[in-house]
Design an enzyme around this catalytic site. Structure first.
Site, PDB file in Angstrom:
ATOM      1  N   ASP A 137       0.870  -1.177   0.000  1.00  0.00           N
ATOM      2  CA  ASP A 137       0.000   0.000   0.000  1.00  0.00           C
ATOM      3  C   ASP A 137       0.908   1.228   0.000  1.00  0.00           C
ATOM      4  O   ASP A 137       1.782   1.367   0.857  1.00  0.00           O
ATOM      5  CB  ASP A 137      -0.896   0.003   1.244  1.00  0.00           C
ATOM      6  N   ASP A 139       1.313   5.031   0.609  1.00  0.00           N
ATOM      7  CA  ASP A 139       0.657   6.135   1.325  1.00  0.00           C
ATOM      8  C   ASP A 139       1.510   7.395   1.188  1.00  0.00           C
ATOM      9  O   ASP A 139       2.173   7.834   2.123  1.00  0.00           O
ATOM     10  CB  ASP A 139       0.468   5.749   2.796  1.00  0.00           C
ATOM     11  N   GLU A 141       1.489  11.153   0.989  1.00  0.00           N
ATOM     12  CA  GLU A 141       0.581  12.251   1.354  1.00  0.00           C
ATOM     13  C   GLU A 141       1.265  13.612   1.182  1.00  0.00           C
ATOM     14  O   GLU A 141       1.822  14.138   2.116  1.00  0.00           O
ATOM     15  CB  GLU A 141       0.106  12.062   2.791  1.00  0.00           C
ATOM     16  N   TYR A 212     -11.653  10.893   6.217  1.00  0.00           N
ATOM     17  CA  TYR A 212     -11.663  11.379   7.605  1.00  0.00           C
ATOM     18  C   TYR A 212     -10.651  12.516   7.686  1.00  0.00           C
ATOM     19  O   TYR A 212      -9.975  12.838   6.692  1.00  0.00           O
ATOM     20  CB  TYR A 212     -11.324  10.265   8.598  1.00  0.00           C
TER      21      TYR A 212
END
Length: 372
Positions: A137, A139, A141, A212
Protein backbone atom coordinates in the site's frame (compact mmCIF):
# COMPACT_ATOMS: atom_id res chain seq x y z
CA UNK A 1 -40.62 -40.57 -12.88
CA UNK A 2 -40.83 -37.55 -15.23
CA UNK A 3 -37.68 -36.49 -17.04
CA UNK A 4 -35.70 -33.34 -16.06
CA UNK A 5 -36.95 -31.59 -19.23
CA UNK A 6 -40.61 -32.32 -18.41
CA UNK A 7 -40.16 -31.10 -14.83
CA UNK A 8 -38.57 -27.88 -16.12
CA UNK A 9 -41.41 -27.22 -18.59
CA UNK A 10 -44.02 -27.90 -15.92
CA UNK A 11 -42.37 -25.41 -13.56
CA UNK A 12 -42.13 -22.81 -16.34
CA UNK A 13 -45.83 -23.16 -17.23
CA UNK A 14 -46.78 -22.84 -13.58
CA UNK A 15 -44.78 -19.64 -13.29
CA UNK A 16 -46.35 -18.16 -16.42
CA UNK A 17 -49.77 -18.87 -14.92
CA UNK A 18 -49.03 -16.70 -11.90
CA UNK A 19 -50.55 -13.21 -11.85
CA UNK A 20 -48.13 -10.31 -12.29
CA UNK A 21 -48.52 -9.23 -8.67
CA UNK A 22 -47.42 -12.65 -7.47
CA UNK A 23 -44.34 -12.55 -9.70
CA UNK A 24 -43.43 -9.13 -8.37
CA UNK A 25 -43.57 -10.47 -4.84
CA UNK A 26 -40.93 -13.14 -5.50
CA UNK A 27 -37.64 -12.38 -3.67
CA UNK A 28 -34.88 -11.00 -5.87
CA UNK A 29 -31.82 -13.15 -6.37
CA UNK A 30 -28.90 -12.10 -4.21
CA UNK A 31 -25.79 -10.84 -5.96
CA UNK A 32 -23.41 -12.64 -3.62
CA UNK A 33 -21.23 -9.51 -3.50
CA UNK A 34 -18.44 -9.51 -0.93
CA UNK A 35 -17.40 -6.24 0.65
CA UNK A 36 -13.86 -5.87 1.99
CA UNK A 37 -13.05 -4.93 5.56
CA UNK A 38 -9.61 -3.31 5.37
CA UNK A 39 -7.76 -2.53 8.61
CA UNK A 40 -4.77 -0.26 8.99
CA UNK A 41 -2.69 -1.53 11.88
CA UNK A 42 0.31 -0.03 13.66
CA UNK A 43 0.80 -3.27 15.64
CA UNK A 44 0.60 -1.68 19.06
CA UNK A 45 -1.85 -4.30 20.33
CA UNK A 46 -2.51 -7.99 19.68
CA UNK A 47 -5.63 -8.63 17.62
CA UNK A 48 -8.25 -10.95 19.18
CA UNK A 49 -9.12 -13.95 17.04
CA UNK A 50 -12.74 -12.85 16.69
CA UNK A 51 -11.56 -9.55 15.24
CA UNK A 52 -9.17 -11.20 12.79
CA UNK A 53 -12.07 -13.23 11.40
CA UNK A 54 -13.87 -9.97 10.57
CA UNK A 55 -10.92 -8.51 8.64
CA UNK A 56 -10.24 -9.32 4.99
CA UNK A 57 -7.03 -7.30 4.61
CA UNK A 58 -4.75 -6.04 7.34
CA UNK A 59 -2.37 -3.25 6.27
CA UNK A 60 0.70 -3.03 8.50
CA UNK A 61 1.93 0.56 8.90
CA UNK A 62 4.57 1.72 8.17
CA UNK A 63 7.59 0.95 6.06
CA UNK A 64 9.55 4.00 4.88
CA UNK A 65 11.15 5.18 1.65
CA UNK A 66 14.84 5.73 2.41
CA UNK A 67 17.45 6.50 -0.22
CA UNK A 68 14.88 5.60 -2.84
CA UNK A 69 14.14 2.15 -1.41
CA UNK A 70 11.27 0.69 0.61
CA UNK A 71 12.72 -0.18 3.99
CA UNK A 72 11.40 -1.75 7.17
CA UNK A 73 13.57 -1.74 10.30
CA UNK A 74 14.20 -5.02 12.16
CA UNK A 75 11.74 -4.10 14.92
CA UNK A 76 9.08 -3.42 12.30
CA UNK A 77 9.80 -6.69 10.54
CA UNK A 78 9.32 -8.57 13.81
CA UNK A 79 5.94 -6.93 14.32
CA UNK A 80 4.98 -7.63 10.71
CA UNK A 81 5.86 -11.30 11.15
CA UNK A 82 3.52 -11.46 14.15
CA UNK A 83 0.71 -10.26 11.87
CA UNK A 84 1.64 -12.63 9.06
CA UNK A 85 1.66 -15.50 11.57
CA UNK A 86 -2.08 -14.90 12.04
CA UNK A 87 -2.63 -16.37 8.58
CA UNK A 88 -1.86 -19.88 9.86
CA UNK A 89 -5.12 -19.89 11.82
CA UNK A 90 -6.91 -17.45 9.48
CA UNK A 91 -5.91 -18.51 5.95
CA UNK A 92 -8.28 -16.06 4.22
CA UNK A 93 -6.55 -13.08 5.82
CA UNK A 94 -4.34 -10.92 3.58
CA UNK A 95 -1.50 -8.93 5.19
CA UNK A 96 -0.08 -5.96 3.30
CA UNK A 97 2.67 -3.46 4.08
CA UNK A 98 2.00 0.28 3.84
CA UNK A 99 4.91 2.56 2.99
CA UNK A 100 4.82 6.23 3.91
CA UNK A 101 2.29 8.09 6.03
CA UNK A 102 1.72 11.73 6.92
CA UNK A 103 4.93 13.82 6.83
CA UNK A 104 7.00 10.95 5.41
CA UNK A 105 8.93 12.14 2.36
CA UNK A 106 11.16 10.55 -0.22
CA UNK A 107 8.41 9.68 -2.69
CA UNK A 108 8.87 12.57 -5.11
CA UNK A 109 12.55 11.74 -5.40
CA UNK A 110 11.92 8.00 -5.77
CA UNK A 111 9.38 8.58 -8.54
CA UNK A 112 11.52 11.02 -10.52
CA UNK A 113 13.27 8.81 -13.10
CA UNK A 114 12.80 5.35 -14.64
CA UNK A 115 15.87 4.18 -12.73
CA UNK A 116 14.68 5.53 -9.37
CA UNK A 117 11.22 4.08 -9.90
CA UNK A 118 12.65 0.66 -10.64
CA UNK A 119 14.89 0.82 -7.56
CA UNK A 120 11.84 1.62 -5.41
CA UNK A 121 9.80 -1.18 -7.01
CA UNK A 122 12.57 -3.77 -6.74
CA UNK A 123 13.03 -3.03 -3.03
CA UNK A 124 9.27 -3.24 -2.44
CA UNK A 125 9.05 -6.60 -4.21
CA UNK A 126 12.03 -7.92 -2.25
CA UNK A 127 10.39 -6.92 1.03
CA UNK A 128 7.17 -8.73 0.16
CA UNK A 129 9.00 -11.88 -0.96
CA UNK A 130 11.23 -11.93 2.14
CA UNK A 131 8.42 -11.39 4.63
CA UNK A 132 5.68 -13.40 2.82
CA UNK A 133 3.39 -10.38 2.87
CA UNK A 134 0.56 -10.19 0.34
CA UNK A 135 0.96 -6.74 -1.12
CA UNK A 136 2.01 -3.10 -0.90
CA UNK A 137 0.00 0.00 0.00
CA UNK A 138 1.55 3.32 -1.08
CA UNK A 139 0.66 6.13 1.33
CA UNK A 140 2.19 9.21 -0.30
CA UNK A 141 0.58 12.25 1.35
CA UNK A 142 0.40 13.76 -1.22
CA UNK A 143 1.80 13.87 -4.79
CA UNK A 144 2.24 17.50 -5.81
CA UNK A 145 1.66 18.74 -2.24
CA UNK A 146 4.00 19.78 0.55
CA UNK A 147 1.59 20.65 3.38
CA UNK A 148 3.08 17.90 5.53
CA UNK A 149 6.60 19.27 5.05
CA UNK A 150 7.75 16.82 2.36
CA UNK A 151 9.36 17.63 -0.99
CA UNK A 152 7.08 17.82 -4.00
CA UNK A 153 7.34 18.58 -7.70
CA UNK A 154 5.01 19.76 -10.47
CA UNK A 155 5.93 16.48 -12.22
CA UNK A 156 4.67 14.34 -9.33
CA UNK A 157 1.37 13.70 -11.11
CA UNK A 158 2.90 11.98 -14.13
CA UNK A 159 5.70 10.42 -12.09
CA UNK A 160 3.22 8.83 -9.68
CA UNK A 161 1.41 7.15 -12.57
CA UNK A 162 4.73 5.82 -13.85
CA UNK A 163 5.77 4.66 -10.36
CA UNK A 164 2.58 2.63 -9.90
CA UNK A 165 2.90 1.08 -13.35
CA UNK A 166 6.47 0.08 -12.51
CA UNK A 167 5.36 -1.35 -9.18
CA UNK A 168 2.57 -3.36 -10.81
CA UNK A 169 4.89 -4.85 -13.43
CA UNK A 170 7.63 -5.59 -10.90
CA UNK A 171 5.27 -7.23 -8.41
CA UNK A 172 3.80 -9.37 -11.18
CA UNK A 173 7.26 -10.63 -12.13
CA UNK A 174 8.22 -11.27 -8.51
CA UNK A 175 5.03 -13.19 -7.81
CA UNK A 176 5.73 -16.05 -10.25
CA UNK A 177 1.99 -16.63 -10.48
CA UNK A 178 1.06 -15.17 -7.08
CA UNK A 179 -0.85 -11.89 -7.37
CA UNK A 180 0.61 -9.30 -5.04
CA UNK A 181 -1.96 -6.68 -4.07
CA UNK A 182 -1.21 -3.03 -4.85
CA UNK A 183 -3.25 -0.21 -3.31
CA UNK A 184 -2.81 3.45 -2.44
CA UNK A 185 -4.09 5.58 0.40
CA UNK A 186 -5.71 8.61 -1.24
CA UNK A 187 -7.42 11.74 -0.04
CA UNK A 188 -10.03 13.71 -1.96
CA UNK A 189 -10.92 17.25 -2.97
CA UNK A 190 -7.86 19.43 -3.59
CA UNK A 191 -5.51 16.83 -2.11
CA UNK A 192 -5.91 14.50 -5.08
CA UNK A 193 -5.13 16.97 -7.87
CA UNK A 194 -1.60 15.57 -7.98
CA UNK A 195 -2.90 12.13 -9.02
CA UNK A 196 -4.16 11.18 -12.47
CA UNK A 197 -6.91 9.00 -11.01
CA UNK A 198 -8.00 7.42 -14.28
CA UNK A 199 -4.41 6.62 -15.26
CA UNK A 200 -3.41 4.94 -11.98
CA UNK A 201 -6.63 2.94 -11.50
CA UNK A 202 -5.63 0.03 -13.82
CA UNK A 203 -2.46 -0.58 -11.76
CA UNK A 204 -4.35 -0.81 -8.47
CA UNK A 205 -6.48 -3.47 -6.83
CA UNK A 206 -8.36 -0.71 -4.98
CA UNK A 207 -8.11 2.79 -3.51
CA UNK A 208 -8.16 3.26 0.27
CA UNK A 209 -9.99 6.59 0.52
CA UNK A 210 -8.99 8.54 3.62
CA UNK A 211 -12.46 9.97 4.18
CA UNK A 212 -11.66 11.38 7.60
CA UNK A 213 -9.74 14.35 9.02
CA UNK A 214 -11.92 16.68 6.96
CA UNK A 215 -11.26 19.18 9.77
CA UNK A 216 -8.16 19.21 11.93
CA UNK A 217 -5.48 21.53 13.28
CA UNK A 218 -4.94 22.93 9.76
CA UNK A 219 -8.57 23.92 9.02
CA UNK A 220 -10.24 27.19 10.11
CA UNK A 221 -13.50 25.70 11.46
CA UNK A 222 -14.95 22.62 13.07
CA UNK A 223 -16.92 20.10 10.98
CA UNK A 224 -17.97 16.47 10.83
CA UNK A 225 -14.42 15.19 10.39
CA UNK A 226 -15.63 11.95 8.85
CA UNK A 227 -19.16 12.80 7.71
CA UNK A 228 -20.96 10.66 5.15
CA UNK A 229 -22.87 13.57 3.62
CA UNK A 230 -22.72 17.35 3.93
CA UNK A 231 -24.24 19.01 6.98
CA UNK A 232 -26.92 21.62 6.38
CA UNK A 233 -24.38 24.13 7.70
CA UNK A 234 -21.53 22.98 5.45
CA UNK A 235 -20.08 25.26 2.77
CA UNK A 236 -20.43 24.21 -0.85
CA UNK A 237 -16.88 22.85 -0.99
CA UNK A 238 -17.05 20.86 2.26
CA UNK A 239 -15.45 17.43 2.03
CA UNK A 240 -17.55 14.32 2.74
CA UNK A 241 -17.30 10.61 2.09
CA UNK A 242 -20.04 10.71 -0.54
CA UNK A 243 -18.40 13.63 -2.37
CA UNK A 244 -15.07 11.81 -2.35
CA UNK A 245 -16.69 8.74 -3.88
CA UNK A 246 -18.40 10.84 -6.55
CA UNK A 247 -15.08 12.51 -7.39
CA UNK A 248 -13.36 9.17 -8.00
CA UNK A 249 -16.33 7.70 -9.86
CA UNK A 250 -16.39 10.75 -12.13
CA UNK A 251 -12.73 10.09 -12.91
CA UNK A 252 -13.66 6.63 -14.16
CA UNK A 253 -12.75 4.38 -11.23
CA UNK A 254 -14.93 1.24 -11.05
CA UNK A 255 -17.08 1.35 -7.89
CA UNK A 256 -15.66 -1.96 -6.62
CA UNK A 257 -12.18 -0.36 -6.50
CA UNK A 258 -13.29 2.30 -4.00
CA UNK A 259 -12.92 1.50 -0.30
CA UNK A 260 -13.80 4.60 1.77
CA UNK A 261 -12.54 5.04 5.31
CA UNK A 262 -13.97 5.10 8.82
CA UNK A 263 -12.32 6.81 11.81
CA UNK A 264 -11.93 4.88 15.06
CA UNK A 265 -11.05 8.15 16.84
CA UNK A 266 -12.48 11.62 17.34
CA UNK A 267 -11.06 15.13 17.10
CA UNK A 268 -11.67 17.80 19.74
CA UNK A 269 -11.66 21.58 19.31
CA UNK A 270 -11.56 24.13 22.16
CA UNK A 271 -12.82 27.72 22.54
CA UNK A 272 -15.38 27.09 19.81
CA UNK A 273 -17.92 29.72 18.82
CA UNK A 274 -21.21 28.49 20.33
CA UNK A 275 -23.62 28.86 17.40
CA UNK A 276 -25.20 25.60 16.18
CA UNK A 277 -23.63 23.63 19.05
CA UNK A 278 -20.20 24.41 17.64
CA UNK A 279 -20.74 22.87 14.21
CA UNK A 280 -18.83 24.61 11.39
CA UNK A 281 -17.64 27.31 13.78
CA UNK A 282 -14.30 28.99 14.34
CA UNK A 283 -12.27 27.71 17.27
CA UNK A 284 -9.47 28.94 19.50
CA UNK A 285 -7.23 25.89 19.32
CA UNK A 286 -7.20 22.24 18.39
CA UNK A 287 -7.43 20.17 21.56
CA UNK A 288 -6.38 16.73 20.29
CA UNK A 289 -7.58 13.29 19.28
CA UNK A 290 -9.39 10.66 21.34
CA UNK A 291 -9.64 6.94 20.57
CA UNK A 292 -13.01 5.18 20.77
CA UNK A 293 -12.58 3.72 24.30
CA UNK A 294 -11.71 7.16 25.68
CA UNK A 295 -14.64 8.75 23.87
CA UNK A 296 -17.01 6.29 25.53
CA UNK A 297 -15.46 6.44 28.98
CA UNK A 298 -14.80 10.17 29.33
CA UNK A 299 -16.76 12.18 26.80
CA UNK A 300 -19.98 10.81 25.27
CA UNK A 301 -22.69 12.20 27.58
CA UNK A 302 -20.10 12.74 30.36
CA UNK A 303 -19.02 15.95 32.12
CA UNK A 304 -21.15 18.25 30.03
CA UNK A 305 -20.41 16.68 26.62
CA UNK A 306 -23.82 16.09 25.02
CA UNK A 307 -24.17 13.80 22.01
CA UNK A 308 -26.01 15.17 18.99
CA UNK A 309 -26.84 13.51 15.69
CA UNK A 310 -26.48 15.42 12.42
CA UNK A 311 -29.26 13.73 10.44
CA UNK A 312 -28.21 15.21 7.11
CA UNK A 313 -24.53 14.34 7.47
CA UNK A 314 -25.41 11.04 9.23
CA UNK A 315 -22.72 11.73 11.80
CA UNK A 316 -22.56 12.17 15.60
CA UNK A 317 -20.84 14.99 17.46
CA UNK A 318 -20.43 16.24 21.03
CA UNK A 319 -20.95 19.77 22.31
CA UNK A 320 -20.01 21.03 25.76
CA UNK A 321 -22.01 24.17 26.47
CA UNK A 322 -20.00 25.02 29.59
CA UNK A 323 -16.50 24.71 28.13
CA UNK A 324 -17.32 25.45 24.45
CA UNK A 325 -15.60 22.28 23.32
CA UNK A 326 -16.63 20.30 20.27
CA UNK A 327 -15.79 16.67 19.35
CA UNK A 328 -16.45 14.99 16.01
CA UNK A 329 -16.20 11.21 15.58
CA UNK A 330 -17.62 7.97 14.16
CA UNK A 331 -19.75 5.52 16.17
CA UNK A 332 -21.77 2.37 15.41
CA UNK A 333 -24.71 4.41 14.09
CA UNK A 334 -22.64 6.41 11.59
CA UNK A 335 -20.69 3.31 10.59
CA UNK A 336 -23.97 1.51 9.82
CA UNK A 337 -24.96 4.42 7.58
CA UNK A 338 -21.63 4.25 5.75
CA UNK A 339 -21.93 0.50 5.28
CA UNK A 340 -25.41 0.96 3.82
CA UNK A 341 -24.04 3.60 1.44
CA UNK A 342 -21.23 1.27 0.33
CA UNK A 343 -23.72 -1.46 -0.46
CA UNK A 344 -26.12 0.90 -2.24
CA UNK A 345 -23.32 2.23 -4.42
CA UNK A 346 -21.73 -1.21 -4.96
CA UNK A 347 -18.37 -0.02 -3.63
CA UNK A 348 -15.54 -2.30 -2.57
CA UNK A 349 -16.03 -2.18 1.20
CA UNK A 350 -14.83 -0.09 4.14
CA UNK A 351 -11.38 0.71 5.49
CA UNK A 352 -10.56 2.08 8.93
CA UNK A 353 -7.78 3.84 10.79
CA UNK A 354 -6.76 2.17 12.93
CA UNK A 355 -6.85 -1.19 14.69
CA UNK A 356 -5.29 -0.04 17.96
CA UNK A 357 -7.98 2.61 18.48
CA UNK A 358 -10.68 -0.06 18.98
CA UNK A 359 -9.08 -2.74 21.18
CA UNK A 360 -12.42 -4.32 22.12
CA UNK A 361 -13.53 -4.57 18.49
CA UNK A 362 -16.83 -2.73 18.96
CA UNK A 363 -16.47 -0.47 15.92
CA UNK A 364 -14.93 -3.23 13.82
CA UNK A 365 -17.99 -5.37 14.59
CA UNK A 366 -20.20 -2.50 13.37
CA UNK A 367 -18.20 -2.32 10.12
CA UNK A 368 -18.37 -6.08 9.60
CA UNK A 369 -22.05 -6.42 10.45
CA UNK A 370 -22.99 -3.47 8.28
CA UNK A 371 -21.35 -5.03 5.23
CA UNK A 372 -23.00 -8.46 5.58
Amino acid sequence: MPSRRIRFLSALLAMLALPACALAAQPAATSGAHYRVVAYDTAHHPIPAADVDRIDTLIFAFARPEDGRVTLAPAGRALLQQRIALKAAHPKLKVMVSVGGWSVGGFSEAAMTPESRQRFADSAAALLVETHADGLDVDWEYPGHHESGIASSPQDREHFTALLKTLRATLDRAGHGKHYLLTIAAADGPFVDGIDIAAVAPSLDWFNLMTYDFCNVMTPTTCNHTGLHASALAPADARTLARAVRQFLAAGVPPAKLVPGVAFYGREFADVDPAHHGMFQKYGHYQGGHDWPQLKADFINHDGYVRYWDAKAEAPYLWNEQTHRFITYDDPQSIAAKAAYVKAQHLGGLMYWEQGSDPDGELLKAVWQGLQ
